[in-house]
Design a protein around this motif. Structure first.
Motif, PDB file in Angstrom:
ATOM      1  N   MET A   1      13.561 -17.616  33.957  1.00  0.00           N
ATOM      2  CA  MET A   1      12.309 -16.668  34.058  1.00  0.00           C
ATOM      3  C   MET A   1      12.739 -15.310  33.345  1.00  0.00           C
ATOM      4  O   MET A   1      13.759 -14.539  34.126  1.00  0.00           O
ATOM      5  N   THR A   2      12.395 -14.253  32.705  1.00  0.00           N
ATOM      6  CA  THR A   2      12.918 -13.689  31.890  1.00  0.00           C
ATOM      7  C   THR A   2      12.077 -11.928  33.007  1.00  0.00           C
ATOM      8  O   THR A   2      11.126 -12.825  33.210  1.00  0.00           O
ATOM      9  N   GLU A   3      12.409 -11.149  32.260  1.00  0.00           N
ATOM     10  CA  GLU A   3      12.007  -9.518  33.231  1.00  0.00           C
ATOM     11  C   GLU A   3      11.785  -8.990  32.279  1.00  0.00           C
ATOM     12  O   GLU A   3      12.809  -9.069  31.553  1.00  0.00           O
ATOM     13  N   THR A   4      10.479  -7.766  32.733  1.00  0.00           N
ATOM     14  CA  THR A   4       9.972  -6.644  31.665  1.00  0.00           C
ATOM     15  C   THR A   4      10.040  -5.988  32.649  1.00  0.00           C
ATOM     16  O   THR A   4       9.575  -5.795  33.295  1.00  0.00           O
ATOM     17  N   ARG A   5      10.978  -4.981  31.616  1.00  0.00           N
ATOM     18  CA  ARG A   5      11.165  -3.529  32.003  1.00  0.00           C
ATOM     19  C   ARG A   5      10.372  -2.615  31.217  1.00  0.00           C
ATOM     20  O   ARG A   5      10.649  -2.583  30.420  1.00  0.00           O
ATOM     21  N   ARG A   6       9.734  -1.284  31.616  1.00  0.00           N
ATOM     22  CA  ARG A   6       8.856  -0.567  31.150  1.00  0.00           C
ATOM     23  C   ARG A   6       9.557   0.857  31.042  1.00  0.00           C
ATOM     24  O   ARG A   6       9.654   1.394  32.636  1.00  0.00           O
ATOM     25  N   TYR A   7       9.453   1.673  30.452  1.00  0.00           N
ATOM     26  CA  TYR A   7      10.091   3.488  29.916  1.00  0.00           C
ATOM     27  C   TYR A   7       9.130   3.860  29.899  1.00  0.00           C
ATOM     28  O   TYR A   7       8.925   3.700  28.421  1.00  0.00           O
ATOM     29  N   SER A   8       9.338   4.979  30.683  1.00  0.00           N
ATOM     30  CA  SER A   8       8.164   6.097  29.343  1.00  0.00           C
ATOM     31  C   SER A   8       9.873   6.868  28.595  1.00  0.00           C
ATOM     32  O   SER A   8      11.104   7.550  28.844  1.00  0.00           O
ATOM     33  N   VAL A   9       9.147   6.685  26.904  1.00  0.00           N
ATOM     34  CA  VAL A   9      10.106   7.893  26.343  1.00  0.00           C
ATOM     35  C   VAL A   9       9.317   9.037  26.040  1.00  0.00           C
ATOM     36  O   VAL A   9       8.499   9.097  25.181  1.00  0.00           O
TER      37      VAL A   9
END
Length: 73
Positions: A1-9
């Motif tokens: 299973m993959t992981e998704t990470r989110r960032y504010s830029v």
């Protein structure tokens, strides 16, 4: 299973900005995919099944491209 990470830029305004960030982040180990949106100010990365990538490495890569990032909860 993959992981998704989110960032504010912050500081992105165009496709060139998106490309610069994408080029830096996709070189990081374990990164399978990178989505960048100047319009929303977001970066999303998809990581391999066993992600060992630290957030500070992603933030440093974004910094190398000339922008600031902060991981979203």
């Amino acid at each position: 299973m993959t992981e998704t990470r989110r960032y504010s830029v912050t500081g992105m305004s165009c496709g060139h900005c998106e490309s610069a960030i994408r080029s830096e982040v996709e070189q990081l180990p374990g990164v399978l995919g990178v989505e960048v949106s100047a319009q929303s100010g977001e970066l999303a990365i998809t990581l391999s099944e066993d992600p060992v990538l630290r957030d500070d490495a992603v933030i440093a890569a974004v910094d190398e491209a000339g922008y600031d990032a902060l991981r979203q909860p």
